[in-house]
Design an enzyme around this catalytic site. Structure first.
Site, short mmCIF file in Angstrom:
data_model
loop_
_atom_site.label_atom_id
_atom_site.label_comp_id
_atom_site.label_asym_id
_atom_site.label_seq_id
_atom_site.Cartn_x
_atom_site.Cartn_y
_atom_site.Cartn_z
N TYR A 93 77.71 34.58 30.16
CA TYR A 93 79.15 34.69 30.39
C TYR A 93 79.48 34.09 31.75
O TYR A 93 78.68 34.21 32.69
CB TYR A 93 79.57 36.17 30.43
CG TYR A 93 79.57 36.89 29.11
CD1 TYR A 93 80.71 36.89 28.31
CD2 TYR A 93 78.46 37.59 28.67
CE1 TYR A 93 80.73 37.59 27.11
CE2 TYR A 93 78.47 38.28 27.46
CZ TYR A 93 79.61 38.28 26.69
OH TYR A 93 79.63 38.96 25.51
N TYR A 119 72.00 37.59 24.34
CA TYR A 119 71.67 37.82 25.75
C TYR A 119 71.05 39.21 25.91
O TYR A 119 71.32 40.12 25.12
CB TYR A 119 72.90 37.65 26.65
CG TYR A 119 74.07 38.56 26.36
CD1 TYR A 119 74.13 39.84 26.89
CD2 TYR A 119 75.14 38.12 25.58
CE1 TYR A 119 75.23 40.67 26.64
CE2 TYR A 119 76.23 38.94 25.32
CZ TYR A 119 76.27 40.22 25.85
OH TYR A 119 77.34 41.03 25.60
N ARG A 131 71.56 41.70 22.91
CA ARG A 131 72.75 41.75 22.07
C ARG A 131 72.69 40.63 21.03
O ARG A 131 72.40 39.49 21.36
CB ARG A 131 74.03 41.55 22.90
CG ARG A 131 74.43 42.63 23.87
CD ARG A 131 74.63 44.03 23.30
NE ARG A 131 75.22 44.17 21.98
CZ ARG A 131 76.52 44.01 21.67
NH1 ARG A 131 77.40 43.72 22.59
NH2 ARG A 131 76.95 44.19 20.44
N HIS A 144 77.70 37.44 19.33
CA HIS A 144 78.96 38.10 19.00
C HIS A 144 80.12 37.48 19.76
O HIS A 144 79.93 36.87 20.81
CB HIS A 144 78.90 39.61 19.30
CG HIS A 144 78.67 39.91 20.76
ND1 HIS A 144 77.43 39.90 21.32
CD2 HIS A 144 79.53 40.21 21.76
CE1 HIS A 144 77.51 40.19 22.61
NE2 HIS A 144 78.79 40.37 22.91
N HIS A 180 83.88 38.79 21.23
CA HIS A 180 84.74 39.95 21.47
C HIS A 180 86.16 39.63 21.02
O HIS A 180 86.68 38.54 21.30
CB HIS A 180 84.77 40.29 22.96
CG HIS A 180 83.45 40.78 23.50
ND1 HIS A 180 83.13 42.11 23.57
CD2 HIS A 180 82.37 40.11 23.98
CE1 HIS A 180 81.92 42.25 24.08
NE2 HIS A 180 81.43 41.05 24.34
FE LIG Z 1 79.35 40.72 24.92
#
Ligand SMILES: [Fe+3]
Lengths: 232, 195
Positions: A104, A143, A153, A156, A158
């Site tokens: 991110y 990640y 995770r 995905h 959000h």
């Molecule tokens: Fe996330």
């Protein structure tokens, strides 16, 4: 005034979930107090098409600095409906995600994977007259996180939606079919087992654009005004 | 339509820690705009100017630095903005969004107007609280300490046990400035509503 439908307990997660560690100090312990729906719950923010810029729904363009972002280009599309199958029109859909490497741009993301100078990873769009939305983006990478040893995770995106009233607010995550991390993920597994499939997009060959991008379909069902006897 | 034909709702999932460049980009210094921030009032909005600020604490009493607080409120006449208001970007929209991570003291803050009461309810802000570690966002309300009589008659506050009502009432720090802290757990856990 009629109210909105209530949360469906057989699809929604619990506030304190033993598998997801952060819930232990953040999920409230007292019972929530049920209140009737009044104007404050059945009205809500109405961000419409005027709130979306020309590139906001194209995450392959809206973070560009000097070239194309890296990774697999994908189309993510679907309809926003209420529980009665009625389309939720002109409603704002906001998304944010990691880049293809699982990083991110958020300043506190310390995962040692590359940032992509041409990818920000956030966007928005408004549903059309049939409740349809569409994003062009890059498939996000997995990640690591520190919930438990070797925790990762699944891929995905959000999602944040408003729907027709403040009571229909939804914050969720869309997953990809066939991801081996799904069954190991405490956040996905916080949802009752039969409902987990509701968070997994469907590969969509119809919406896939030849020579350009694979498509995934993710329909979203929000709470909405209860059907009145007249409509039944 | 009978219950059995109803579609299943999309389940809620956590906001996660990395929402800022998507939902509150300007507040956190990212190069993207945001739909709403902590400034709900507009220059020509009718009503009494107020600021509401506070911190969010977890069950161990630690400050929460990655919460997102949203407010939805009526105007000074007790009316909620409609689609026409949102079609005019300069109008009062009644919606605010403030993360706790952009401030060194982890405060959220809203510059707004005191809403009017409606339907026999005292003036209040409708609040959504969400963060990493919450699988479902939570609803609460901010009432005002200097509206004691209206609060006493409020039908929603009446549903809350007397001993817990003060968790829903913002303290008046000085004229126009209110303080409202949110406690996720503990003896003074904030009242959250099943909406
Ligand atoms: Fe996330």
């Amino acid at each position: 005034m009629s109210g909105f439908s209530r949360l469906q307990p057989d699809v929604q997660p619990s506030l304190i979930d033993p598998g997801y560690k952060s819930t232990s100090l953040r999920g409230p312990k007292a019972l929530l107090i049920r209140i009737p729906h009044g104007l404050g719950e059945t009205s809500g923010p109405r961000f419409g098409a005027g709130w979306v810029g020309p590139q906001d729904a194209d995450l392959t363009q809206n973070g560009r600095c000097n070239g194309e972002p890296l990774g697999e280009r994908i189309i993510v599309t679907g309809r926003v409906l209420d529980e009665y199958g009625r389309p939720v029109r002109d409603t704002m859909v906001e998304v944010w995600q990691a880049n293809a490497a699982g990083r991110y741009i958020h300043k506190s993301d310390q995962h040692d994977a590359p940032l992509d100078p041409n990818f920000r990873g956030s966007g928005r769009c408004v549903t059309d007259g049939e409740g349809r939305y569409r994003f062009l983006t890059i498939k996000p990478g997995a990640y690591p996180w520190r919930n438990h040893p070797n925790a990762w995770r699944p891929n995905h995106i959000h999602f944040s939606l408003f729907g027709q009233g403040f009571a229909s607010r939804l914050v969720t995550q869309m997953y990809f079919p066939g991801d081996p991390l799904l069954q190991l993920d405490p956040i996905h597994n916080s949802v009752p087992v039969d409902a987990r499939e509701l968070l997994i997009a469907r590969f969509d060959i119809e919406a896939t654009e030849p020579e350009w991008a694979l498509a995934y379909q993710f329909d979203i069902v929000l709470r909405g005004p209860d059907a009145t006897p007249m409509e039944a | 339509m009978p219950m059995s034909n109803r579609l299943r709702q999309t389940p809620s999932q956590t906001l996660g820690p990395f929402f800022a460049y998507g939902l509150t980009a300007r507040q956190y210094g990212y190069d993207f705009d945001q739909l709403a921030d902590g400034r709900i009032v507009r220059d020509d909005t009718k009503g009494t100017r107020i600021r509401v600020t506070g911190q969010v604490f977890d069950g161990a009493g630690a400050l929460i630095e990655d919460a997102l607080i949203e407010v939805w409120q009526a105007d000074a006449d007790g009316r909620y903005p409609d689609a026409a208001a949102f079609a005019d970007c300069n109008a009062f929209h009644g919606f605010g969004r403030s993360g706790t991570g952009a401030d060194p003291a982890c405060r959220f803050g809203f510059d707004t107007i005191k809403p009017g009461g409606h339907d026999g309810q005292a003036p209040h802000l409708n609040v959504v609280v969400t963060m990493r570690g919450l699988l479902l966002h939570l609803f609460t309300r901010i009432y005002f300490a200097d509206e004691a009589a209206a609060n006493e008659a409020d039908p929603v506050l009446a549903l809350v046990p007397q001993a817990r009502r003060n968790t829903l009432i913002a303290r008046l720090v000085q004229p126009g400035l209110y303080r409202f802290d949110i406690r996720m757990q503990g003896d003074d856990e904030t009242v959250f509503f099943d909406v």
